[in-house]
Design a protein around this motif. Sequence first.
Motif, mmCIF file in Angstrom:
data_model
loop_
_atom_site.group_PDB
_atom_site.id
_atom_site.type_symbol
_atom_site.label_atom_id
_atom_site.label_comp_id
_atom_site.label_asym_id
_atom_site.label_seq_id
_atom_site.Cartn_x
_atom_site.Cartn_y
_atom_site.Cartn_z
ATOM 1 N N VAL A 37 44.584 32.245 37.439
ATOM 2 C CA VAL A 37 45.237 33.172 38.360
ATOM 3 C C VAL A 37 45.520 34.480 37.856
ATOM 4 C CG1 VAL A 37 47.333 33.288 39.681
ATOM 5 C CG2 VAL A 37 46.163 31.386 39.786
ATOM 6 N N GLY A 38 46.225 34.351 36.392
ATOM 7 C CA GLY A 38 46.347 35.640 35.849
ATOM 8 C C GLY A 38 45.421 36.628 35.864
ATOM 9 N N LYS A 42 44.893 40.337 37.509
ATOM 10 C CA LYS A 42 44.472 41.323 36.546
ATOM 11 C C LYS A 42 43.251 42.134 37.210
ATOM 12 C CE LYS A 42 43.722 42.901 31.611
ATOM 13 N NZ LYS A 42 43.205 42.479 30.444
ATOM 14 N N LYS A 43 42.187 41.572 37.573
ATOM 15 C CA LYS A 43 41.236 42.180 38.094
ATOM 16 C C LYS A 43 41.437 42.999 39.184
ATOM 17 C CE LYS A 43 37.714 39.101 36.364
ATOM 18 N NZ LYS A 43 36.556 37.993 36.588
ATOM 19 N N THR A 44 42.310 42.091 40.370
ATOM 20 C CA THR A 44 42.756 42.881 41.468
ATOM 21 C C THR A 44 43.549 44.053 41.283
ATOM 22 O OG1 THR A 44 42.711 40.470 42.658
ATOM 23 C CG2 THR A 44 43.926 42.430 43.655
ATOM 24 N N PHE A 45 44.445 44.081 40.394
ATOM 25 C CA PHE A 45 45.443 45.193 40.247
ATOM 26 C C PHE A 45 44.625 46.224 39.645
ATOM 27 C CE2 PHE A 45 49.222 42.315 40.446
ATOM 28 C CZ PHE A 45 49.553 42.917 41.589
ATOM 29 N N THR A 46 43.829 46.069 38.534
ATOM 30 C CA THR A 46 42.939 46.914 37.883
ATOM 31 C C THR A 46 42.061 47.953 39.031
ATOM 32 O OG1 THR A 46 42.671 45.941 35.978
ATOM 33 C CG2 THR A 46 40.968 47.629 36.207
ATOM 34 N N ASN A 47 41.446 47.038 39.893
ATOM 35 C CA ASN A 47 40.675 47.518 41.185
ATOM 36 C C ASN A 47 41.310 48.357 41.990
ATOM 37 O OD1 ASN A 47 38.748 47.976 42.921
ATOM 38 N ND2 ASN A 47 38.831 46.142 43.809
#
Length: 55
Positions: A37-38, A42-47
């Motif tokens: 999940v982490g 992380k990918k979502t927030f980076t995007n």
Amino acid sequence: MLHLLHLLRETKGATAIEYGLISALIAVSAIAAMQGVGNSMKKTFTNVSTNLRAS
């Protein structure tokens, strides 16, 4: 000798060990799930961050 036989028949220690193993397995599973999940978060927030900078 009777005391030794009584200790060999005792099952409370075995039960405690079983509960310890079960809780360790649950902890390892929870850690693995949280890491997945982490990484996804992380990918979502980076995007989101990349898209906000581009705007």
